[in-house]
Enzyme design. Structure first.
Site, mmCIF file in Angstrom:
data_model
loop_
_atom_site.group_PDB
_atom_site.id
_atom_site.type_symbol
_atom_site.label_atom_id
_atom_site.label_comp_id
_atom_site.label_asym_id
_atom_site.label_seq_id
_atom_site.Cartn_x
_atom_site.Cartn_y
_atom_site.Cartn_z
ATOM 1 N N SER A 216 52.004 6.340 -71.586
ATOM 2 C CA SER A 216 52.722 7.170 -71.702
ATOM 3 C C SER A 216 53.662 7.606 -72.875
ATOM 4 O O SER A 216 52.860 7.623 -74.016
ATOM 5 C CB SER A 216 54.129 7.636 -70.624
ATOM 6 O OG SER A 216 54.967 8.622 -70.325
ATOM 7 N N ASP A 309 48.514 13.892 -62.746
ATOM 8 C CA ASP A 309 49.536 13.742 -64.127
ATOM 9 C C ASP A 309 50.246 15.395 -63.641
ATOM 10 O O ASP A 309 49.827 15.869 -64.137
ATOM 11 C CB ASP A 309 49.199 12.782 -64.698
ATOM 12 C CG ASP A 309 50.511 12.179 -66.265
ATOM 13 O OD1 ASP A 309 51.553 13.271 -65.126
ATOM 14 O OD2 ASP A 309 50.366 11.653 -66.717
ATOM 15 N N HIS A 342 51.537 10.290 -62.500
ATOM 16 C CA HIS A 342 51.967 9.135 -64.185
ATOM 17 C C HIS A 342 51.758 7.892 -64.119
ATOM 18 O O HIS A 342 51.612 7.186 -64.768
ATOM 19 C CB HIS A 342 53.068 10.599 -64.362
ATOM 20 C CG HIS A 342 53.253 9.753 -66.061
ATOM 21 N ND1 HIS A 342 52.871 10.402 -67.327
ATOM 22 C CD2 HIS A 342 54.556 8.916 -66.528
ATOM 23 C CE1 HIS A 342 53.037 9.906 -67.813
ATOM 24 N NE2 HIS A 342 54.194 9.476 -67.858
#
Length: 426
Positions: A216, A309, A342
Protein backbone atom coordinates in the site's frame (compact mmCIF):
# COMPACT_ATOMS: atom_id res chain seq x y z
CA UNK A 1 26.09 -33.05 37.69
CA UNK A 2 26.10 -33.69 33.93
CA UNK A 3 22.50 -32.50 33.68
CA UNK A 4 23.39 -29.30 35.57
CA UNK A 5 26.34 -28.60 33.24
CA UNK A 6 24.08 -29.21 30.22
CA UNK A 7 21.42 -26.81 31.57
CA UNK A 8 23.97 -24.06 32.26
CA UNK A 9 25.49 -24.46 28.81
CA UNK A 10 22.08 -24.22 27.15
CA UNK A 11 21.29 -21.14 29.26
CA UNK A 12 24.54 -19.46 28.21
CA UNK A 13 23.71 -20.10 24.53
CA UNK A 14 20.22 -18.65 24.97
CA UNK A 15 21.71 -15.55 26.56
CA UNK A 16 24.11 -15.27 23.66
CA UNK A 17 21.11 -15.09 21.32
CA UNK A 18 19.35 -12.59 23.58
CA UNK A 19 22.06 -10.07 24.28
CA UNK A 20 22.80 -9.34 20.64
CA UNK A 21 25.86 -9.60 18.40
CA UNK A 22 27.91 -7.16 20.44
CA UNK A 23 28.15 -9.57 23.40
CA UNK A 24 27.32 -12.88 21.77
CA UNK A 25 30.98 -13.83 21.41
CA UNK A 26 31.31 -13.76 25.22
CA UNK A 27 28.68 -16.43 25.59
CA UNK A 28 30.05 -18.46 22.68
CA UNK A 29 33.46 -18.36 24.37
CA UNK A 30 31.84 -19.48 27.65
CA UNK A 31 33.44 -16.60 29.50
CA UNK A 32 30.18 -15.71 31.22
CA UNK A 33 29.21 -17.40 34.45
CA UNK A 34 25.55 -18.06 35.20
CA UNK A 35 25.18 -14.96 37.39
CA UNK A 36 26.46 -12.60 34.67
CA UNK A 37 24.30 -14.39 32.11
CA UNK A 38 21.21 -13.82 34.23
CA UNK A 39 22.13 -10.17 34.82
CA UNK A 40 22.62 -9.45 31.10
CA UNK A 41 19.44 -11.31 30.17
CA UNK A 42 17.36 -9.41 32.75
CA UNK A 43 18.88 -6.09 31.71
CA UNK A 44 17.95 -6.70 28.09
CA UNK A 45 14.41 -7.79 28.94
CA UNK A 46 13.94 -4.72 31.15
CA UNK A 47 15.15 -2.52 28.32
CA UNK A 48 12.68 -4.20 25.91
CA UNK A 49 9.78 -3.65 28.32
CA UNK A 50 10.78 -0.01 28.73
CA UNK A 51 10.94 0.52 24.95
CA UNK A 52 7.57 -1.22 24.51
CA UNK A 53 5.88 1.03 27.09
CA UNK A 54 7.49 4.07 25.50
CA UNK A 55 6.15 3.00 22.11
CA UNK A 56 2.65 2.55 23.55
CA UNK A 57 2.72 6.10 24.93
CA UNK A 58 4.04 7.49 21.64
CA UNK A 59 1.42 5.68 19.55
CA UNK A 60 -1.38 6.81 21.86
CA UNK A 61 -0.29 10.44 21.50
CA UNK A 62 -0.03 10.06 17.73
CA UNK A 63 -3.48 8.45 17.54
CA UNK A 64 -5.04 11.38 19.42
CA UNK A 65 -3.18 13.85 17.23
CA UNK A 66 -4.30 11.98 14.11
CA UNK A 67 -7.94 12.06 15.23
CA UNK A 68 -7.72 15.80 15.83
CA UNK A 69 -6.15 16.16 12.36
CA UNK A 70 -8.65 14.03 10.42
CA UNK A 71 -12.08 14.46 12.00
CA UNK A 72 -12.61 18.21 11.40
CA UNK A 73 -11.91 17.81 7.66
CA UNK A 74 -14.02 14.76 6.85
CA UNK A 75 -17.64 13.97 6.20
CA UNK A 76 -19.93 11.63 8.07
CA UNK A 77 -19.27 9.00 5.39
CA UNK A 78 -15.61 8.84 6.41
CA UNK A 79 -16.53 8.55 10.08
CA UNK A 80 -18.71 5.55 9.20
CA UNK A 81 -15.82 4.02 7.21
CA UNK A 82 -13.44 4.45 10.14
CA UNK A 83 -16.01 2.85 12.46
CA UNK A 84 -16.23 -0.15 10.14
CA UNK A 85 -12.46 -0.39 10.15
CA UNK A 86 -12.47 -0.51 13.95
CA UNK A 87 -15.07 -3.30 13.94
CA UNK A 88 -12.96 -5.10 11.33
CA UNK A 89 -9.93 -4.95 13.64
CA UNK A 90 -12.06 -6.16 16.55
CA UNK A 91 -13.28 -9.15 14.52
CA UNK A 92 -9.67 -10.07 13.72
CA UNK A 93 -8.49 -9.55 17.29
CA UNK A 94 -8.02 -13.29 18.12
CA UNK A 95 -5.68 -13.72 15.14
CA UNK A 96 -4.03 -10.37 15.80
CA UNK A 97 -3.50 -11.44 19.40
CA UNK A 98 -1.51 -14.47 18.27
CA UNK A 99 0.62 -12.29 16.00
CA UNK A 100 1.12 -9.83 18.85
CA UNK A 101 2.43 -12.57 21.13
CA UNK A 102 4.87 -13.68 18.45
CA UNK A 103 5.98 -10.08 17.91
CA UNK A 104 6.50 -9.49 21.63
CA UNK A 105 8.38 -12.72 22.33
CA UNK A 106 10.23 -13.68 19.14
CA UNK A 107 11.16 -10.47 17.28
CA UNK A 108 14.12 -8.16 17.88
CA UNK A 109 12.15 -4.94 18.29
CA UNK A 110 12.77 -1.20 18.24
CA UNK A 111 16.30 -1.16 16.87
CA UNK A 112 17.01 2.56 16.22
CA UNK A 113 18.07 3.69 12.76
CA UNK A 114 17.77 7.38 13.66
CA UNK A 115 17.17 9.67 16.61
CA UNK A 116 13.42 10.20 16.15
CA UNK A 117 10.78 8.43 18.28
CA UNK A 118 9.48 6.51 15.25
CA UNK A 119 12.84 5.91 13.58
CA UNK A 120 12.91 2.32 14.80
CA UNK A 121 12.82 -1.03 13.06
CA UNK A 122 12.09 -4.67 13.86
CA UNK A 123 14.33 -7.52 12.75
CA UNK A 124 12.99 -11.03 12.13
CA UNK A 125 16.23 -12.97 12.42
CA UNK A 126 16.71 -16.22 10.56
CA UNK A 127 19.26 -18.99 10.52
CA UNK A 128 21.01 -19.92 7.27
CA UNK A 129 20.05 -23.18 5.65
CA UNK A 130 22.26 -26.22 5.98
CA UNK A 131 25.01 -26.04 3.39
CA UNK A 132 24.26 -22.37 2.68
CA UNK A 133 26.37 -19.31 3.34
CA UNK A 134 26.62 -17.96 6.85
CA UNK A 135 24.47 -14.92 5.97
CA UNK A 136 20.88 -15.06 4.74
CA UNK A 137 19.04 -12.99 2.09
CA UNK A 138 17.24 -9.92 3.44
CA UNK A 139 13.81 -8.42 2.77
CA UNK A 140 13.20 -4.82 3.84
CA UNK A 141 9.42 -4.54 4.16
CA UNK A 142 7.74 -1.13 4.38
CA UNK A 143 4.21 -1.47 5.72
CA UNK A 144 1.20 0.53 4.53
CA UNK A 145 -1.50 2.49 6.31
CA UNK A 146 -2.71 5.20 3.90
CA UNK A 147 0.22 7.41 4.98
CA UNK A 148 -1.57 8.02 8.33
CA UNK A 149 -1.98 4.73 10.27
CA UNK A 150 1.08 2.72 9.27
CA UNK A 151 3.10 0.76 11.84
CA UNK A 152 5.93 -1.74 11.58
CA UNK A 153 4.04 -4.48 13.46
CA UNK A 154 1.82 -5.01 10.39
CA UNK A 155 4.81 -6.95 9.01
CA UNK A 156 4.45 -9.82 11.50
CA UNK A 157 2.74 -12.37 9.16
CA UNK A 158 5.30 -11.85 6.38
CA UNK A 159 8.25 -11.63 8.75
CA UNK A 160 7.16 -14.75 10.61
CA UNK A 161 6.74 -16.74 7.39
CA UNK A 162 9.93 -15.70 5.61
CA UNK A 163 12.23 -15.86 8.63
CA UNK A 164 11.23 -19.52 9.03
CA UNK A 165 12.42 -20.12 5.46
CA UNK A 166 15.92 -18.69 5.84
CA UNK A 167 15.21 -15.04 4.98
CA UNK A 168 15.95 -12.18 7.39
CA UNK A 169 13.16 -9.58 7.38
CA UNK A 170 13.65 -5.95 8.42
CA UNK A 171 10.48 -3.93 9.08
CA UNK A 172 11.17 -0.19 9.55
CA UNK A 173 8.73 2.22 11.10
CA UNK A 174 8.44 5.72 9.62
CA UNK A 175 6.63 8.91 10.49
CA UNK A 176 3.03 9.28 9.26
CA UNK A 177 0.77 12.29 8.80
CA UNK A 178 0.26 14.61 10.61
CA UNK A 179 3.70 14.00 12.09
CA UNK A 180 5.32 14.23 8.66
CA UNK A 181 4.52 14.93 5.01
CA UNK A 182 5.43 12.58 2.18
CA UNK A 183 8.88 14.09 1.69
CA UNK A 184 9.77 13.41 5.32
CA UNK A 185 8.35 9.89 5.05
CA UNK A 186 10.64 9.28 2.07
CA UNK A 187 13.62 10.53 4.09
CA UNK A 188 12.80 8.10 6.92
CA UNK A 189 12.42 5.15 4.54
CA UNK A 190 15.66 5.90 2.71
CA UNK A 191 17.51 6.25 6.00
CA UNK A 192 16.13 2.90 7.20
CA UNK A 193 17.24 1.14 4.01
CA UNK A 194 20.71 2.68 4.22
CA UNK A 195 20.96 1.58 7.87
CA UNK A 196 19.98 -1.96 6.84
CA UNK A 197 22.64 -2.12 4.14
CA UNK A 198 25.26 -0.96 6.63
CA UNK A 199 24.25 -3.01 9.69
CA UNK A 200 22.17 -6.06 8.76
CA UNK A 201 25.29 -8.24 8.68
CA UNK A 202 25.42 -7.98 12.48
CA UNK A 203 22.05 -9.76 12.61
CA UNK A 204 22.77 -12.58 10.17
CA UNK A 205 21.65 -10.88 6.95
CA UNK A 206 23.68 -10.47 3.77
CA UNK A 207 23.88 -6.75 2.82
CA UNK A 208 24.65 -7.72 -0.78
CA UNK A 209 21.35 -9.65 -1.07
CA UNK A 210 18.69 -7.14 -0.03
CA UNK A 211 15.24 -7.12 -1.64
CA UNK A 212 12.86 -4.21 -1.09
CA UNK A 213 9.14 -4.84 -0.57
CA UNK A 214 6.24 -2.59 0.36
CA UNK A 215 2.48 -2.78 0.80
CA UNK A 216 0.00 0.00 0.00
CA UNK A 217 1.57 3.33 1.06
CA UNK A 218 4.82 1.48 1.71
CA UNK A 219 4.87 0.26 -1.91
CA UNK A 220 4.23 3.83 -3.09
CA UNK A 221 7.17 5.17 -1.06
CA UNK A 222 9.47 2.37 -2.26
CA UNK A 223 8.59 3.10 -5.88
CA UNK A 224 9.33 6.81 -5.46
CA UNK A 225 12.70 6.12 -3.85
CA UNK A 226 13.74 3.76 -6.64
CA UNK A 227 12.64 6.17 -9.38
CA UNK A 228 14.62 8.99 -7.78
CA UNK A 229 17.75 6.85 -7.68
CA UNK A 230 17.21 5.88 -11.31
CA UNK A 231 16.99 9.56 -12.23
CA UNK A 232 20.36 10.08 -10.50
CA UNK A 233 21.78 7.12 -12.46
CA UNK A 234 22.46 5.18 -9.24
CA UNK A 235 22.39 1.42 -9.62
CA UNK A 236 22.85 -1.63 -7.39
CA UNK A 237 21.07 -0.38 -4.25
CA UNK A 238 18.85 -3.45 -3.84
CA UNK A 239 18.42 -6.70 -5.77
CA UNK A 240 14.71 -6.32 -6.49
CA UNK A 241 11.41 -4.70 -5.54
CA UNK A 242 8.05 -6.33 -4.76
CA UNK A 243 5.15 -3.86 -4.75
CA UNK A 244 2.00 -5.12 -3.01
CA UNK A 245 -1.36 -3.34 -3.50
CA UNK A 246 0.35 -0.03 -4.18
CA UNK A 247 -1.48 3.25 -5.02
CA UNK A 248 1.01 4.20 -7.73
CA UNK A 249 -1.30 6.76 -9.37
CA UNK A 250 -1.77 9.24 -6.52
CA UNK A 251 -4.14 11.58 -8.38
CA UNK A 252 -6.51 8.75 -9.25
CA UNK A 253 -6.26 7.40 -5.70
CA UNK A 254 -7.14 10.83 -4.30
CA UNK A 255 -10.24 11.09 -6.49
CA UNK A 256 -11.25 7.57 -5.46
CA UNK A 257 -10.82 8.24 -1.73
CA UNK A 258 -12.41 11.68 -1.80
CA UNK A 259 -15.47 10.10 -3.39
CA UNK A 260 -15.60 7.78 -0.37
CA UNK A 261 -15.55 10.62 2.14
CA UNK A 262 -11.90 11.59 2.73
CA UNK A 263 -11.20 15.31 2.63
CA UNK A 264 -9.11 16.73 -0.20
CA UNK A 265 -7.37 18.98 2.35
CA UNK A 266 -5.67 15.94 3.91
CA UNK A 267 -4.23 14.86 0.55
CA UNK A 268 -3.06 18.41 -0.10
CA UNK A 269 -1.27 18.49 3.26
CA UNK A 270 0.39 15.07 2.89
CA UNK A 271 1.54 15.69 -0.69
CA UNK A 272 2.21 19.42 -0.24
CA UNK A 273 -0.36 20.40 -2.86
CA UNK A 274 1.44 18.57 -5.70
CA UNK A 275 -0.07 15.10 -6.20
CA UNK A 276 1.57 14.62 -9.60
CA UNK A 277 5.08 15.15 -8.22
CA UNK A 278 4.66 12.25 -5.80
CA UNK A 279 2.84 9.90 -8.17
CA UNK A 280 5.17 7.11 -9.41
CA UNK A 281 3.13 6.70 -12.60
CA UNK A 282 3.50 10.40 -13.44
CA UNK A 283 7.18 10.29 -12.45
CA UNK A 284 7.75 7.57 -15.06
CA UNK A 285 6.25 9.82 -17.71
CA UNK A 286 8.60 12.63 -16.70
CA UNK A 287 11.63 10.34 -16.66
CA UNK A 288 10.84 9.27 -20.22
CA UNK A 289 11.99 12.73 -21.30
CA UNK A 290 15.46 11.88 -19.97
CA UNK A 291 15.79 8.93 -22.33
CA UNK A 292 14.40 5.41 -22.81
CA UNK A 293 17.18 3.70 -20.80
CA UNK A 294 16.55 5.29 -17.42
CA UNK A 295 14.73 2.14 -16.36
CA UNK A 296 17.94 0.12 -16.63
CA UNK A 297 19.03 1.76 -13.37
CA UNK A 298 16.03 0.22 -11.60
CA UNK A 299 16.25 -3.22 -9.95
CA UNK A 300 13.98 -6.04 -11.17
CA UNK A 301 10.36 -5.26 -10.28
CA UNK A 302 7.32 -7.43 -9.58
CA UNK A 303 3.94 -5.87 -8.78
CA UNK A 304 1.15 -7.90 -7.12
CA UNK A 305 -2.43 -6.82 -6.52
CA UNK A 306 -5.84 -8.19 -5.59
CA UNK A 307 -8.59 -7.85 -8.19
CA UNK A 308 -11.18 -6.98 -5.51
CA UNK A 309 -9.11 -4.15 -4.04
CA UNK A 310 -11.50 -1.27 -3.30
CA UNK A 311 -8.86 0.97 -1.72
CA UNK A 312 -6.30 1.04 -4.55
CA UNK A 313 -7.79 -0.63 -7.65
CA UNK A 314 -5.52 -3.15 -9.37
CA UNK A 315 -5.49 -1.12 -12.59
CA UNK A 316 -3.00 1.24 -10.93
CA UNK A 317 -0.42 -1.57 -10.76
CA UNK A 318 -1.05 -2.53 -14.39
CA UNK A 319 -0.63 1.08 -15.50
CA UNK A 320 2.56 1.46 -13.47
CA UNK A 321 3.92 -1.73 -15.03
CA UNK A 322 3.27 -0.35 -18.50
CA UNK A 323 5.09 2.89 -17.68
CA UNK A 324 8.06 0.96 -16.27
CA UNK A 325 8.29 -1.05 -19.49
CA UNK A 326 8.44 2.18 -21.49
CA UNK A 327 11.38 3.20 -19.30
CA UNK A 328 13.19 -0.02 -20.16
CA UNK A 329 12.91 -1.51 -16.68
CA UNK A 330 13.13 -5.22 -15.95
CA UNK A 331 9.54 -5.71 -14.77
CA UNK A 332 7.57 -8.94 -14.53
CA UNK A 333 3.89 -9.12 -15.56
CA UNK A 334 1.65 -7.88 -12.76
CA UNK A 335 0.47 -10.81 -10.66
CA UNK A 336 -3.23 -10.52 -9.88
CA UNK A 337 -4.79 -12.47 -7.01
CA UNK A 338 -8.38 -13.18 -7.93
CA UNK A 339 -10.97 -11.70 -5.54
CA UNK A 340 -8.37 -10.55 -3.00
CA UNK A 341 -9.01 -7.27 -1.21
CA UNK A 342 -6.54 -4.56 -0.23
CA UNK A 343 -5.58 -6.18 3.09
CA UNK A 344 -5.94 -9.83 2.06
CA UNK A 345 -2.23 -10.27 1.19
CA UNK A 346 -0.97 -9.16 4.61
CA UNK A 347 -3.82 -10.03 7.00
CA UNK A 348 -6.86 -12.14 6.11
CA UNK A 349 -5.25 -14.68 3.77
CA UNK A 350 -2.22 -15.48 5.95
CA UNK A 351 -4.50 -15.74 8.98
CA UNK A 352 -6.70 -18.23 7.12
CA UNK A 353 -3.72 -20.36 6.09
CA UNK A 354 -3.27 -19.14 2.51
CA UNK A 355 0.38 -18.07 2.13
CA UNK A 356 0.37 -17.53 -1.62
CA UNK A 357 1.90 -14.07 -1.33
CA UNK A 358 4.60 -15.23 1.08
CA UNK A 359 5.48 -18.09 -1.25
CA UNK A 360 5.67 -15.75 -4.24
CA UNK A 361 7.90 -13.30 -2.36
CA UNK A 362 10.11 -16.19 -1.24
CA UNK A 363 10.49 -17.40 -4.84
CA UNK A 364 11.39 -13.89 -6.03
CA UNK A 365 13.99 -13.49 -3.27
CA UNK A 366 15.56 -16.82 -4.23
CA UNK A 367 15.65 -15.81 -7.90
CA UNK A 368 17.00 -12.28 -7.46
CA UNK A 369 19.60 -13.10 -4.81
CA UNK A 370 20.66 -16.44 -6.32
CA UNK A 371 20.47 -17.92 -2.84
CA UNK A 372 21.58 -21.57 -2.54
CA UNK A 373 18.74 -24.09 -2.25
CA UNK A 374 20.41 -27.33 -1.21
CA UNK A 375 18.80 -30.27 0.55
CA UNK A 376 15.34 -28.97 -0.16
CA UNK A 377 12.20 -30.43 1.30
CA UNK A 378 8.64 -29.33 0.66
CA UNK A 379 6.71 -27.98 3.63
CA UNK A 380 3.52 -26.04 4.10
CA UNK A 381 4.38 -22.44 4.81
CA UNK A 382 2.70 -21.27 7.98
CA UNK A 383 1.86 -24.75 9.25
CA UNK A 384 2.34 -23.47 12.81
CA UNK A 385 -0.33 -20.75 12.50
CA UNK A 386 -2.34 -21.28 15.66
CA UNK A 387 -4.60 -18.33 14.88
CA UNK A 388 -6.24 -19.81 11.79
CA UNK A 389 -9.26 -21.34 13.57
CA UNK A 390 -9.96 -18.04 15.29
CA UNK A 391 -10.10 -16.33 11.92
CA UNK A 392 -12.82 -18.64 10.60
CA UNK A 393 -15.00 -17.81 13.61
CA UNK A 394 -14.79 -14.18 12.50
CA UNK A 395 -15.61 -14.76 8.83
CA UNK A 396 -19.35 -14.45 9.11
CA UNK A 397 -19.07 -11.10 10.84
CA UNK A 398 -16.49 -9.88 8.34
CA UNK A 399 -18.55 -10.94 5.32
CA UNK A 400 -21.66 -9.19 6.62
CA UNK A 401 -19.85 -5.96 7.49
CA UNK A 402 -17.50 -5.67 4.51
CA UNK A 403 -19.18 -7.00 1.35
CA UNK A 404 -17.18 -4.68 -1.00
CA UNK A 405 -13.92 -6.44 -0.14
CA UNK A 406 -15.36 -9.88 -0.79
CA UNK A 407 -16.76 -10.47 -4.26
CA UNK A 408 -17.52 -14.09 -3.45
CA UNK A 409 -17.71 -16.53 -0.56
CA UNK A 410 -15.05 -19.00 -1.56
CA UNK A 411 -15.64 -22.42 -0.07
CA UNK A 412 -12.09 -23.37 -0.92
CA UNK A 413 -10.82 -20.94 1.70
CA UNK A 414 -12.55 -22.94 4.43
CA UNK A 415 -10.49 -25.94 3.44
CA UNK A 416 -7.39 -24.03 4.42
CA UNK A 417 -5.68 -24.03 1.05
CA UNK A 418 -2.08 -22.96 1.29
CA UNK A 419 0.90 -22.82 -1.00
CA UNK A 420 3.76 -25.28 -0.56
CA UNK A 421 7.20 -23.85 -1.08
CA UNK A 422 10.71 -25.27 -0.96
CA UNK A 423 12.27 -25.05 2.46
CA UNK A 424 15.87 -25.81 3.23
CA UNK A 425 16.87 -27.95 6.14
CA UNK A 426 18.27 -26.31 9.24
Amino acid sequence: AEQLVFSLDRFRRSVGRSVGPETKEWADGRQLNSGVCLMVWCRRKRRCVGLFLKQCVTLTKLALRLSWFILPHNSLVWVVMVSKLMVFALALSPALGSSASYWLLRVRKNVPYGSGPRQLLDIYESRPAAGAAALTPVVVFLTGGAWVIGYKAWAVPLGRALSAQGVTVVAPDYRNAPQANVEEMLADCERAIEWTLANVGRYGGDPSKVVLAGQSAGAHLCALLLLRRAEQRKKGWVKGFVGISGPYHVEATAVHWIARGLSAAIFDWIFQGDLSKYSPTDECRRLLLLGPKVGTFLPPVCLVHGTADMSAPSVTSELFEARLRLLGADVLPTKLYKDWSHTDPILEKPFSGDHSLHADVFDLVQTWTAAPRKDQRTTTLGEDDDHRNYFFKSRGLLASLFPPSRCRDDDDDDKGSSRKIPRTEG
